[in-house]
Design a protein around this motif. Structure first.
Motif, PDB file in Angstrom:
ATOM      1  N   MET A  50       0.971  -1.961  -0.234  1.00  0.00           N
ATOM      2  CA  MET A  50      -0.307  -0.379  -0.245  1.00  0.00           C
ATOM      3  C   MET A  50       0.631   1.157  -0.134  1.00  0.00           C
ATOM      4  O   MET A  50       0.567   2.316  -0.546  1.00  0.00           O
ATOM      5  N   GLY A  51       2.286   1.143  -0.188  1.00  0.00           N
ATOM      6  CA  GLY A  51       3.241   2.031   0.521  1.00  0.00           C
ATOM      7  C   GLY A  51       3.363   2.891   1.076  1.00  0.00           C
ATOM      8  O   GLY A  51       3.807   4.062   1.471  1.00  0.00           O
ATOM      9  N   TYR A  52       2.638   1.639   2.890  1.00  0.00           N
ATOM     10  CA  TYR A  52       3.074   2.245   4.273  1.00  0.00           C
ATOM     11  C   TYR A  52       3.885   2.047   4.620  1.00  0.00           C
ATOM     12  O   TYR A  52       4.468   0.732   4.408  1.00  0.00           O
ATOM     13  N   PHE A  53       4.525   2.396   5.489  1.00  0.00           N
ATOM     14  CA  PHE A  53       5.986   2.302   6.457  1.00  0.00           C
ATOM     15  C   PHE A  53       5.913   2.680   7.380  1.00  0.00           C
ATOM     16  O   PHE A  53       5.554   4.470   7.660  1.00  0.00           O
ATOM     17  N   LYS A  54       5.548   1.524   9.007  1.00  0.00           N
ATOM     18  CA  LYS A  54       5.529   1.983   9.875  1.00  0.00           C
ATOM     19  C   LYS A  54       6.829   2.621  10.660  1.00  0.00           C
ATOM     20  O   LYS A  54       7.815   1.572  10.511  1.00  0.00           O
ATOM     21  N   VAL A  55       6.995   3.187  11.092  1.00  0.00           N
ATOM     22  CA  VAL A  55       8.207   3.694  12.357  1.00  0.00           C
ATOM     23  C   VAL A  55       7.838   4.559  13.347  1.00  0.00           C
ATOM     24  O   VAL A  55       7.064   4.950  13.861  1.00  0.00           O
ATOM     25  N   ILE A  56       8.928   3.747  14.568  1.00  0.00           N
ATOM     26  CA  ILE A  56       8.556   3.726  15.639  1.00  0.00           C
ATOM     27  C   ILE A  56       8.680   5.421  16.297  1.00  0.00           C
ATOM     28  O   ILE A  56      10.055   5.314  15.866  1.00  0.00           O
ATOM     29  N   LYS A 109       4.639   5.923  13.661  1.00  0.00           N
ATOM     30  CA  LYS A 109       4.023   7.064  12.874  1.00  0.00           C
ATOM     31  C   LYS A 109       3.776   6.254  11.813  1.00  0.00           C
ATOM     32  O   LYS A 109       4.757   5.445  11.342  1.00  0.00           O
ATOM     33  N   PHE A 110       3.052   6.522  10.247  1.00  0.00           N
ATOM     34  CA  PHE A 110       3.127   6.177   9.400  1.00  0.00           C
ATOM     35  C   PHE A 110       3.856   7.276   8.087  1.00  0.00           C
ATOM     36  O   PHE A 110       3.586   8.170   7.961  1.00  0.00           O
ATOM     37  N   ILE A 111       4.846   6.541   7.742  1.00  0.00           N
ATOM     38  CA  ILE A 111       5.421   6.873   6.330  1.00  0.00           C
ATOM     39  C   ILE A 111       4.669   7.043   5.289  1.00  0.00           C
ATOM     40  O   ILE A 111       4.570   4.911   4.956  1.00  0.00           O
ATOM     41  N   LYS A 112       4.626   7.924   4.218  1.00  0.00           N
ATOM     42  CA  LYS A 112       3.748   7.175   2.839  1.00  0.00           C
ATOM     43  C   LYS A 112       5.693   7.301   1.820  1.00  0.00           C
ATOM     44  O   LYS A 112       5.684   8.693   1.535  1.00  0.00           O
TER      45      LYS A 112
END
Length: 134
Positions: A50-56, A109-112
């Motif tokens: 989906m193009g999302y990356f989870k970042v703590i 946080k979510f990065i697109k």
């Protein structure tokens, strides 16, 4: 609330102290979160597609008791959204005695892909996480 169980073996323990060290605990929390997202229908692979990356962006851990060889239950609970952050409380319990061993507050946080800043989590994910926390 999501719950999952892990078995801690002698091979998982820090030899000098005969307990699971902080690196092992952080790894265990990560594995539990991955299972949680899988159960919600948002596996790591799906989020990447989906193009999302989870970042703590923040993690606060209280190490209350040693974790030794045993079965532990990890919960993901108190899920909330604040601005562009997903906040989760994770707790590790000794399954035999029910004692709380570790409590952690995680902010994600979510990065697109292609965008320089955090974005709102996918709306479908928000709906599923709120349903799972009931």
């Amino acid at each position: 609330m999501f719950e999952t169980v892990f078995e801690i073996s002698q091979g998982d323990l820090e030899n000098e102290y005969n307990h699971l060290d902080h690196v092992g605990i952080v790894s265990l929390l990560q594995k539990a979160r991955l299972r949680f997202f899988d159960e919600c229908g948002f596996s790591h692979e799906k989020q990447i597609k989906m193009g999302y990356f989870k970042v703590i962006s923040s993690i606060s851990i209280s190490f209350l008791r040693e974790i030794k060889t045993s079965s532990v239950k990890i919960t993901c609970e108190n899920i909330r959204f604040d601005n562009k952050s997903l906040k989760i409380r994770e707790c590790i319990f000794d399954t035999e005695r029910g004692k709380l061993l570790v409590a952690a507050d995680i902010e994600i946080k979510f990065i697109k892909a292609g965008l320089p800043k955090a974005v709102d989590p996918p709306s479908e994910l928000i709906k599923r996480l709120i349903q799972n926390d009931k």
